[in-house]
Design a protein around this motif. Structure first.
Motif, PDB file in Angstrom:
ATOM      1  N   GLY A 186       0.807  -1.223   0.000  1.00 50.13           N
ATOM      2  CA  GLY A 186       0.000   0.000   0.000  1.00 50.13           C
ATOM      3  C   GLY A 186       0.836   1.267   0.000  1.00 50.13           C
ATOM      4  O   GLY A 186       0.335   2.339   0.365  1.00 50.13           O
TER       5      GLY A 186
ATOM      6  N   VAL B 151      -2.102  -4.480   3.652  1.00 52.22           N
ATOM      7  CA  VAL B 151      -2.811  -3.258   3.215  1.00 52.22           C
ATOM      8  C   VAL B 151      -4.076  -3.094   4.055  1.00 52.22           C
ATOM      9  O   VAL B 151      -4.374  -2.007   4.559  1.00 52.22           O
ATOM     10  CB  VAL B 151      -3.169  -3.316   1.705  1.00 52.22           C
TER      11      VAL B 151
ATOM     12  N   GLY C  51      -7.218  -2.305  -5.024  1.00 54.88           N
ATOM     13  CA  GLY C  51      -5.814  -2.714  -4.953  1.00 54.88           C
ATOM     14  C   GLY C  51      -5.683  -4.152  -5.426  1.00 54.88           C
ATOM     15  O   GLY C  51      -6.473  -5.019  -5.034  1.00 54.88           O
TER      16      GLY C  51
END
Ligand SMILES: C[S@@+](CC[C@H](N)C(=O)[O-])C[C@H]1O[C@@H](n2cnc3c(N)ncnc32)[C@H](O)[C@@H]1O
Length: 216
Positions: free
Chosen positions: A61, A88, A77
């Motif tokens: 991230g 993340v 993501g």
């Protein structure tokens, strides 16, 4: 073997690299790339002001804090390594509208709804420009953008720099430099026009190139 079937058949070396090693390597004084990558994502985000964004190869991230949640209501993501996505999730529990998908971008078609900005930083060098590039283009909604960060060739450093994190060297065999001119011409043929480019020098002697392409 075509490059596409190579990426589909070979297990990804990224599954063997702990996130601590990857981030330790990228933050090593000889490399110093994490902050630069976060800045370049911030630049692409600022330029595009996207209501939705997908980050290809999101790792842990890095730079996600540059996505203003008042602008981007949806953040997707993607990564091949599920343990990276777990981190993340742990690091950004407060980000509403965060969708994380574990998938092999070089071997599987995307299934999520298109977004206004797809950001792919140092991903095509590892995942190739076959299906992974097709996926990136397919994920951009009409009128949206694709931002790509490529590592530029260096006279002083190898593609994957040497640090104390030995696991990172397993990535060297699959790493292939991509020429920004080739990418720009290839994308022009697929209705993506270069709108903005930036060259960012790194302390190691390497440099990054950021290209932001608008979908015609
Ligand atoms: C060099 S890192 C890029 C990190 C990140 N973009 C940044 O700015 O810090 C490459 C990332 O792409 C992921 N990756 C590599 N091959 C992939 C594939 N075939 N499908 C999905 N993710 C992949 C890796 O797990 C890793 O997190």
């Amino acid at each position: 073997m075509s490059s596409e079937s190579y990426y589909e058949l070979m297990p990804s070396p990224w599954l063997q690299v702990p996130l601590e090693d990857y981030e330790g390597h990228m933050n090593d004084p000889a490399v110093q790339q994490l902050a630069a990558l976060a800045d370049l994502f911030g630049e692409a985000f600022h330029y595009c002001q996207p209501p939705s964004v997908a980050i290809f190869g999101i790792a842990g991230g890095n730079g996600l804090d540059r996505a203003d949640p008042r602008i981007a209501r949806r953040i997707v993501g993607l990564d091949i390594n599920p343990t990276y996505l777990d981190r993340v999730r742990e690091r950004f529990p407060h980000v509403e509208g965060l969708e994380l998908h574990c998938m092999d971008l070089a071997g599987q078609p995307i299934t999520f709804l298109p977004v206004h900005l797809v950001h792919a930083a140092l991903v095509f060098e590892h995942a190739g420009t076959g299906r992974c590039l097709d996926n990136a283009l397919a994920a951009v909604s009409p009128g949206g953008s694709l931002s790509v960060v490529l590592q530029l060739p260096s006279a002083v450093e190898s593609g994957v720099s040497k640090t104390s994190f030995a696991s990172l060297q397993s990535l060297s065999a699959d790493f292939a430099m991509i020429d920004p001119v080739w990418l720009t011409n290839t994308l022009a043929g697929r209705n993506f026009r270069l709108a903005q480019e930036t060259r960012r020098a790194l302390p190691s002697g390497k440099a990054f190139w950021l290209g932001i392409f608008g979908r015609n």
